[in-house]
Design a protein around this motif. Structure first.
Motif, PDB file in Angstrom:
ATOM      1  N   CYS A 109       0.855  -1.251  -0.138  1.00  9.97           N
ATOM      2  CA  CYS A 109       0.017   0.047  -0.066  1.00  9.97           C
ATOM      3  C   CYS A 109       0.989   1.107  -0.024  1.00  9.97           C
ATOM      4  N   LEU A 157      -9.530   7.029  -1.636  1.00 11.33           N
ATOM      5  CA  LEU A 157     -10.560   6.015  -1.504  1.00 11.33           C
ATOM      6  C   LEU A 157     -10.127   4.574  -1.842  1.00 11.33           C
ATOM      7  N   ALA A 158      -9.616   4.458  -2.898  1.00 11.74           N
ATOM      8  CA  ALA A 158      -8.920   3.243  -3.216  1.00 11.74           C
ATOM      9  C   ALA A 158      -7.900   2.419  -1.901  1.00 11.74           C
ATOM     10  N   VAL A 166     -10.147   1.578   1.024  1.00 10.36           N
ATOM     11  CA  VAL A 166     -10.716   0.423   0.851  1.00 10.36           C
ATOM     12  C   VAL A 166      -9.584  -0.899   1.198  1.00 10.36           C
ATOM     13  N   ALA A 167      -8.499  -0.696   0.319  1.00 12.73           N
ATOM     14  CA  ALA A 167      -7.353  -1.671   0.577  1.00 12.73           C
ATOM     15  C   ALA A 167      -6.894  -2.054   1.937  1.00 12.73           C
ATOM     16  N   THR A 173      -8.481  -1.176   4.923  1.00 17.77           N
ATOM     17  CA  THR A 173      -9.434  -1.555   5.653  1.00 17.77           C
ATOM     18  C   THR A 173     -10.433  -2.802   5.454  1.00 17.77           C
ATOM     19  N   GLN A 174     -10.571  -3.175   4.146  1.00 19.12           N
ATOM     20  CA  GLN A 174     -11.330  -3.958   3.577  1.00 19.12           C
ATOM     21  C   GLN A 174     -10.456  -5.159   3.251  1.00 19.12           C
TER      22      GLN A 174
END
Length: 1019
Positions: free
Chosen positions: A415, A451-452, A455-456, A458-459
């Motif tokens: 990330c 946003l991406a 999401v990466a 946390t999800q």
């Protein structure tokens, strides 16, 4: 463009494929060579890459500065390729002589470990920097030469060159590990790459005969304009950051995929090829778009953002990789074809995960170069961009291995790389914003980026139950839900996990592969791993009279270190472990391994073992090598000829070397490659089986192993450790001995593999295949359960007395057979059958007792009686001492039947003499049986006793070292006695023994040679 120029352009692009092919081979081969010299620790891996990339950066930067003054860049390119080729052809010779000088002269003169490390790195730099500098010059020279010949097509040419060079590199990565190294070894692979360079040089020289146009002049306005200079700095900074992020991706992806597909050399090269192929396709896609783009810097910004988004998307795809690998293992048969398809499947998984981001990475370097060329910075821009990109790659390598992965873990490290890529993309887009709509698009892009990223983070979950599953071994994509992952850490070289089971046991795993298991509950029986780890320390301690200094390779659970420190004679134990996270994880096995951590005599070193021992200048009484499995990339070097030649230098004259060898997920041929590497380096050696699948070899550089006194370790603290395993008597340990030096040499010859070598790494290349095919080294695991008492006749071991308990029979197959033999004896004495006997065993015993009571004189019934006798004798004789066997065979029914049947009497003579381990009687009884069979009228019908008699007679000859007699027996009777199918083939082993010669290990016959071929015999 004329047809001639069109052909010339395509030919130049084509030869750059060969150049990329050779260049990647060099990277692979040089990394292996330098790893052998510097070690395979994380810092060494990073610095080897830094040397490689740093040399290329120096070459690119230098040619960017001076190349503009060259009148014919293609001719210069040809000369560079020629020199690279010559150096490649001679690299192995230069390496071996230089490393020999380093170890023999320079390092001993260093005076300290720090100075020794400095010397080693200077030597390493001298070995590869000249070639890497030359390699760094090739891309700028070829690019500049093409641009001079075909002006106005910079984007297409740069993209085309990037594509051809990268696609050649991808093919080179696969060819090196799947074709060249298996066929010709590392030296031949380097020579092959050198010959390719010579071919490229010749073609380039021929194509360079046409003159080049003058280089486009550098714009003085661009060089003086502050705005242009800011853009120059921005582009160079961006290409460096992009290179750093790309290498973060590559290293993280390889580590991630290793958890799913296994950390083998084949898997590594498949992943590398997938990454490079993505770069190649990106270069192909951008080659025309770069020239058409009105603002290539803006396009580069979008590519950077796309690269980061694709990297984040790879996390989602990776979450499915474990199921894909599990499906592959379930769908494919464990065969050669299945392994080939498995490699294709894992390659496809790597492509799905790595290719999208790598594709966008392949677009950036051509775009950045076009930006500077259009801005008027001239062809020097090519080398500058390439140099900065390469320097950024060095930063990415060091940051990924030493900072991001250990501190953040694999997911967050990737990330961070994606954030850096997307951040530089946003900066580039901001530089190009000139309208409000463009600013709005930039704001939208920034929103998508964050946003991406959110999401990466946390999800997308990296579930330790999946990461630690070891799916590549058994096909299960998750651990059993009843298990718990109590420790998980992504270390510098591997991901380490500790898995606890509900029954009080725990195992520590490296990249999903369990390396050690033990029980934490005193109420639970120990697993088989505990026997290996404890006996690896206890056996040499029982043998060495004064074991003061001990070195251990591989920490594992820490139990071998803990056991070694249980001997009060030991003054210091140095345990060398390459991955610090392993030591951290094993601390959860406390207090079971407390001495490894708390005893002041214990020193835990995080380093490569060979590098550590070479730098210490200390000699040890005992060195114990317990590395990970040899199919793991890099581990095979700890089972090589060169390693075994190195170890005696680290031992005292009476020192002992202990080598653990796995007998599971490997075949007899590969184990023989280890033996054929080890035996020439030591004066004497012997082997024990700790359980059914772990072989422990003890070797000494001296002329003979000292006699072993098992009582030394059956008392005090060590006695308590062994008592926990159920071992309280010397006979129980002696029973696990399965080979002496002569037998080990014979086994090495029997299976005929060449010695595993650093430069011809048979083990690393073939062990992944045997693991996939679920092979086992049945010839070695079968030694303690041979159907004849061959080991007793050779003086290797003795059967256990009946008053000695059988400890933990579930963990050692010979103990199981001894239990079975004792129950057979009880039944023959008239007692009830024990639980250890199967219904088939009871049926055979019942039939034998019935037949011997009826005593058939001839015919089918006599044949059945002989068959039952052979089965019962083979079940009992190797596992019972002579006295109780003699009592069994003297029972009245058997004696009565012998008196009535001469043929049964001959059969019983074979059985009785074998039970007594009497070589002379065995020889006479075996020849008598075979002679009457040879003279009889029923040769068309084989008897079960035939092979028993022949093997008994041959074993007797081996016991008296009558090798001519042994081979005469085989030549005389072998044709009429078909060999049985059980492994190992005892007859083949006995013939190999005939060629293993005297006690001198240098007298062994060549591997794969039938010992009886040394005798001129005729049947």
């Amino acid at each position: 463009m004329t047809d001639g120029k069109h052909v010339q352009r395509h030919l130049l692009l084509a030869i750059f494929v060969l150049s990329g092919f050779a260049g990647l081979i060099y990277q692979s081969v040089w990394s292996h060579y330098l790893g052998l010299f510097l070690g395979h620790a994380a810092y060494a891996q990073a610095l080897v890459l830094a040397l490689f990339m740093g040399g290329m950066a120096i070459g690119a930067a230098w040619i960017a500065k001076v190349g503009t003054g060259w009148r014919n860049l293609l001719r210069g390119y040809a000369i560079v390729e020629l020199v690279i080729g010559v150096l490649g052809i001679g690299f192995h010779t230069v390496f071996t002589h230089t490393v020999g000088l380093g170890y023999d002269v320079l390092i001993p003169l260093a005076g300290s470990a720090a100075m020794a490390s400095v010397i080693k790195w200077l030597v390493a730099a001298l070995l590869i920097l000249p070639q890497t500098i030359l390699l760094g010059m090739t891309f700028p020279l070829m690019s500049g030469g093409l641009i001079r010949r075909f002006p106005g097509q910079e984007g297409g040419l740069l993209g085309g060159l990037y594509f051809t060079n990268s696609i050649g590199a991808a093919i080179g990565a696969l060819a090196s590990v799947f074709v060249l190294i298996p066929a010709v070894g590392l030296p031949g692979t380097s020579i092959s790459a050198g010959l390719l360079n010579l071919l490229v040089a010749a073609l380039a020289w021929w194509l360079a005969r046409a003159p080049e146009t003058a280089p486009a002049p550098v714009s003085h306005q661009a060089a003086a304009d502050p705005g242009s200079l800011r853009m120059l700095r921005l582009v160079l900074f961006a290409t460096a950051i992009s290179g750093a992020a790309s290498f973060v991706y590559e290293i993280v992806w390889i580590r991630m995929l290793g958890l799913a597909v296994g950390s083998t050399q084949h898997a590594f090269e498949l992943m590398l090829a997938s990454f490079i192929a993505g770069i190649a396709l990106g270069g192909l896609w951008i080659r025309k778009r770069a020239d058409r783009s009105p603002l290539p810097l803006r396009l580069a910004g979008w590519m950077q953002i796309a690269m980061g988004l694709a990297a984040l998307a790879s996390l989602v795809l990776y979450a499915n990789a474990f199921e894909w690998v599990g499906w592959l293992l379930g769908a494919l048969s464990p065969s050669e074809g299945g392994y080939a398809l498995f490699n294709l499947g894992t390659g496809a998984i790597a492509i799905a995960i790595m290719l999208p981001a790598a594709f966008f990475a392949g677009t950036t370097l051509p775009l950045f170069t076009v930006v500077l060329l259009r801005a008027g910075f001239g062809e020097r821009s090519i080398g500058r961009v390439y140099a900065w990109n390469t320097m950024g790659s060095i930063v990415g390598v060091v940051a990924a291995i030493h900072l991001l992965i250990p501190m953040l873990g694999l997911k967050l490290a990737l990330c961070v790389g994606a954030l850096v890529d997307m951040g530089i993309g946003l900066v580039l887009l901001r530089h190009c914003v000139d309208t409000r709509p463009a600013l709005m698009r930039l704001a939208a892009a920034a929103a998508v980026v964050f946003l991406a990223l959110g999401v990466a983070i946390t999800q997308v979950q990296f579930d330790p139950m999946r990461l630690a599953s070891g799916v590549f071994r058994h096909g299960k994509s998750e651990l059993d839900p009843s298990n718990r992952v109590v420790f998980y850490r992504d270390g510098k070289t591997a991901s380490v996990s500790v898995i606890a089971t509900p029954d009080g046991r725990a195992g520590i795993a490296t990249n999903g592969k369990i390396d050690a298991g033990l029980t934490l509950s005193p109420d639970q029986a120990p697993p088989s791993d505990e026997l290996t780890m404890i006996l690896a320390a206890a056996l040499p301690l029982a043998m060495h009279p004064a074991p003061e200094q001990i070195g251990i390779i591989g920490f594992g659970s820490g139990l071998t270190t803990h056991t070694s420190l249980g001997d009060p004679r030991v003054q210091r134990v140095e345990t060398v472990e390459i991955e610090e996270a392993m030591v951290q994880g094993a601390s959860l096995f406390m207090p079971r391994v407390h001495r490894a951590y708390g005893d002041p005599r214990s020193a835990i070193v995080i380093d490569d073992a060979k590098a550590w021992f070479a730098s210490r200048g200390r000699q040890y009484d005992i060195i114990i090598s317990e590395p990970s499995n040899p199919w793991v990339s890099g581990v095979g070097a700890l089972f090589s000829t060169e390693f075994y030649e190195f170890i005696p230098q680290q031992l005292k004259a009476d020192g002992l070397f202990v080598q653990w060898v796995q007998l599971y997920e490997v075949d007899d041929r590969l184990v023989s490659s280890v033996l054929n590497a080890l035996t020439p380096a030591f004066g004497d050696y012997a082997a024990w089986l700790s359980n059914g699948v772990d072989l422990i070899i003890i070797a000494t550089p001296g002329p003979a192993l000292p006699s072993i006194d098992y009582e030394r370790v059956l008392q005090g603290v060590l006695g308590s450790e062994l008592a926990y395993l159920g071992i309280t008597r010397p006979e129980q340990l002696a029973y696990r001995k399965v080979a002496d030096a002569r037998l080990l040499r014979a086994m090495g010859q029997l299976y005929g593999a060449p010695a595993n070598s650093d430069y011809y790494p048979l083990l690393s290349l073939e062990a992944p295949r045997t693991r996939f095919m679920r092979r086992a080294a049945g010839g070695f695991t079968g030694l303690p359960v041979l159907r004849q008492p061959v080991l007793e006749l050779l003086g290797i071991r003795q059967s256990l007395p009946l008053d000695v308990d059988l400890p933990l029979p579930d963990l050692f197959v010979a103990d199981q057979r001894a239990v079975r033999a004792r129950h057979h004896a009880q039944v023959l004495k008239g007692h009830a059958a024990g639980a250890a006997l199967t219904p088939d065993d009871r049926a055979r015993l019942g039939q034998f007792l019935t037949l011997v009571a009826e005593c058939p004189i001839d015919g089918m019934a006599l044949s059945d009686l002989e068959a039952r006798l052979v089965e019962i004798a083979e079940a009992m004789i190797p596992h019972l001492p002579p006295a109780p066997l003699a009592e069994l065979w003297s029972q009245s029914d058997i004696s009565t039947c012998r008196a009535h049947s001469p043929q049964f009497d001959l059969a019983m003579a074979v059985v009785e003499s074998t039970s007594a381990r009497d070589p002379l009687a065995m020889r006479q009884a075996g020849e008598a049986w075979l002679s009457q069979r040879n003279n009889g009228s029923d040769l068309e019908t084989s008897s079960a006793m035939d092979e028993t008699a022949l093997i008994g007679a041959m074993s007797a000859a081996a016991a008296t070292a009558d090798w001519t007699g042994l081979c005469t027996l085989e030549a005389r009777f072998g044709a009429q006695v078909p060999p049985s199918s059980y492994q190992p083939s005892v007859r083949a082993l006995l013939r190999a023994l005939a060629g293993s010669g005297p006690a001198d290990p240098m007298g062994a016959a060549a591997p794969g040679r039938d010992g009886c071929s040394t005798f001129a015999l005729s049947p």
